[in-house]
Design a protein around this motif. Structure first.
Motif, short mmCIF file in Angstrom:
data_model
loop_
_atom_site.label_atom_id
_atom_site.label_comp_id
_atom_site.label_asym_id
_atom_site.label_seq_id
_atom_site.Cartn_x
_atom_site.Cartn_y
_atom_site.Cartn_z
N CYS A 112 0.48 -1.36 0.30
CA CYS A 112 -0.14 0.13 0.01
C CYS A 112 0.97 1.46 0.03
N MET A 113 0.64 2.31 -0.39
CA MET A 113 0.86 3.29 0.54
C MET A 113 0.17 4.97 0.88
N PHE A 114 0.90 5.26 1.19
CA PHE A 114 -0.17 6.28 2.20
C PHE A 114 0.38 7.97 1.71
N TYR A 115 -0.57 8.64 2.59
CA TYR A 115 -1.11 10.21 1.82
C TYR A 115 -1.03 10.78 3.30
N THR A 116 0.12 11.50 3.28
CA THR A 116 -0.08 12.22 4.74
C THR A 116 -0.25 13.31 5.51
N LEU A 117 -1.72 12.70 6.33
CA LEU A 117 -2.81 14.25 5.99
C LEU A 117 -2.36 15.44 7.22
N SER A 118 -1.98 14.70 8.79
CA SER A 118 -1.55 15.44 9.69
C SER A 118 -0.17 15.08 9.94
N GLY A 119 0.45 15.09 11.85
CA GLY A 119 1.46 15.03 12.17
C GLY A 119 2.61 14.74 11.39
N ARG A 120 3.94 14.39 11.56
CA ARG A 120 5.18 14.35 11.06
C ARG A 120 5.51 13.06 10.70
N TYR A 121 6.34 12.66 9.86
CA TYR A 121 6.71 11.76 9.86
C TYR A 121 8.49 11.58 9.11
N ARG A 122 8.88 10.74 9.11
CA ARG A 122 10.21 10.12 8.51
C ARG A 122 10.77 9.36 8.16
N LEU A 123 11.80 10.17 6.63
CA LEU A 123 11.95 8.42 6.05
C LEU A 123 13.34 7.74 6.73
N ARG A 124 13.24 6.95 7.36
CA ARG A 124 14.80 6.95 8.81
C ARG A 124 15.96 7.06 8.02
N GLU A 125 16.08 5.99 7.25
CA GLU A 125 17.58 6.19 6.39
C GLU A 125 17.98 7.21 5.71
N LEU A 126 17.60 8.00 5.13
CA LEU A 126 17.85 8.93 4.54
C LEU A 126 17.54 10.21 5.28
N GLY A 127 16.91 10.52 6.61
CA GLY A 127 16.97 10.71 7.78
C GLY A 127 15.88 12.79 6.41
N ILE A 128 15.35 11.84 6.34
CA ILE A 128 14.76 13.11 5.34
C ILE A 128 12.76 13.42 6.35
N ASP A 129 12.31 14.32 6.51
CA ASP A 129 10.92 14.72 6.62
C ASP A 129 10.22 14.87 6.33
N LEU A 130 8.61 14.32 6.26
CA LEU A 130 7.94 14.35 5.12
C LEU A 130 6.81 15.58 5.46
N PRO A 131 6.87 16.38 5.21
CA PRO A 131 5.80 17.74 4.97
C PRO A 131 4.45 16.55 5.37
N GLN A 132 3.12 17.78 5.96
CA GLN A 132 1.32 17.21 5.48
C GLN A 132 1.69 17.46 3.74
N GLY A 133 0.54 16.13 3.06
CA GLY A 133 -0.29 16.65 2.23
C GLY A 133 0.88 15.83 1.14
N LYS A 134 2.10 15.01 1.65
CA LYS A 134 3.19 14.58 0.82
C LYS A 134 2.84 12.78 0.51
N VAL A 135 3.05 12.19 -0.43
CA VAL A 135 2.14 10.94 -0.97
C VAL A 135 3.56 10.04 -0.79
N VAL A 136 3.98 8.74 0.21
CA VAL A 136 4.42 7.77 0.00
C VAL A 136 4.72 6.29 0.47
N GLY A 137 5.31 5.49 0.08
CA GLY A 137 5.24 4.45 -0.36
C GLY A 137 4.98 3.70 -1.85
N GLU A 138 4.83 4.70 -2.77
CA GLU A 138 4.52 4.03 -3.68
C GLU A 138 5.26 4.02 -4.70
N MET A 139 6.48 3.73 -4.16
CA MET A 139 8.09 3.07 -4.73
C MET A 139 7.67 1.65 -5.01
#
Length: 220
Positions: A112-139
């Motif tokens: 599955c893939m995700f769309y961030t509505l609220s809160g804060r999320y981080r791609l641990r290995e890259l150390g990248i914080d994802l803002p709200q309104g971001k799609v992740v997991g589609e790769m």
């Protein structure tokens, strides 16, 4: 044959025609007409259970048809403008996530893939914080082994929307425009990763070009 019987046979024919449809929008349209004709027949015959069923199915078919038409229209516009997944929200499920929760880990099977509505999320290995309104997991949808290449963790409680890859496939087959849009989205993500990798390579080359810099970088 009375006109009521003719209406009943028409409803039966429409139901058969709807079952023969290969694409979802024509099927929904035939379903709407079938519901209307069936309502007329059931009312005149006093078939109240049939009336109840068609009174439920009629608005349901109408809403789903409207959603799919809006999806196609929005995707056409979006394919010529900036990338956004706002139009996908009606097809996604909402999920609350607590701080410290891992949504998926590197090496996990991706489904599955995700769309961030609220809160804060981080791609641990890259150390990248994802803002709200971001799609992740589609790769993971495109990877040969459908494995996660990163770990996604929640660092501040919030909500996400999720959609399974099976649902993404259904949207693709129902609407080829969606496939083009999804290709643009994943291509943009690939180019972002390539740019990030090139920047890291350039940084390492600069370090190696300066005597003693690598040793100092490693020691720190």
């Amino acid at each position: 044959m009375t006109w009521v019987e003719a209406i009943g046979w028409l409803a039966a024919g429409l139901a058969i025609a709807g079952s023969a449809m290969k694409t979802i929008i024509p099927l929904r349209c035939i379903g709407i007409v079938t519901n209307l004709v069936s309502l007329v027949y059931a009312y005149n015959m006093g078939l109240f259970p049939s009336m109840a069923v068609n009174m439920i199915l009629l608005p349901l078919n109408g809403v789903r048809t409207w959603q799919m038409l809006r999806l196609i229209r929005t995707v056409r516009v979006a394919s010529k403008s900036d990338l956004s997944m706002e139009w996908l929200k009606p097809f996604m499920a909402r999920q609350s996530v607590e701080a410290g929760e891992v949504l998926f880990s590197k090496g996990d099977a991706a489904n599955c893939m995700f769309y961030t509505l609220s809160g804060r999320y981080r791609l641990r290995e890259l150390g990248i914080d994802l803002p709200q309104g971001k799609v992740v997991g589609e790769m993971g949808f495109l990877s040969p082994d459908n494995k996660r290449s990163q770990t996604l963790e929640c660092i501040a409680s919030g909500d996400v929307l999720t959609i399974t890859y099976d649902e993404v496939r259904q949207l693709y087959f129902q609407n080829p425009e969606f496939g083009f849009y999804f290709l643009r989205l994943t291509s943009e993500r690939l180019f972002e990763n390539v740019g990030r990798l090139e920047a890291e390579i350039a940084r390492l080359r600069n370090l190696t070009a300066q005597p003693g810099t690598v040793e100092r970088a490693v020691s720190t």
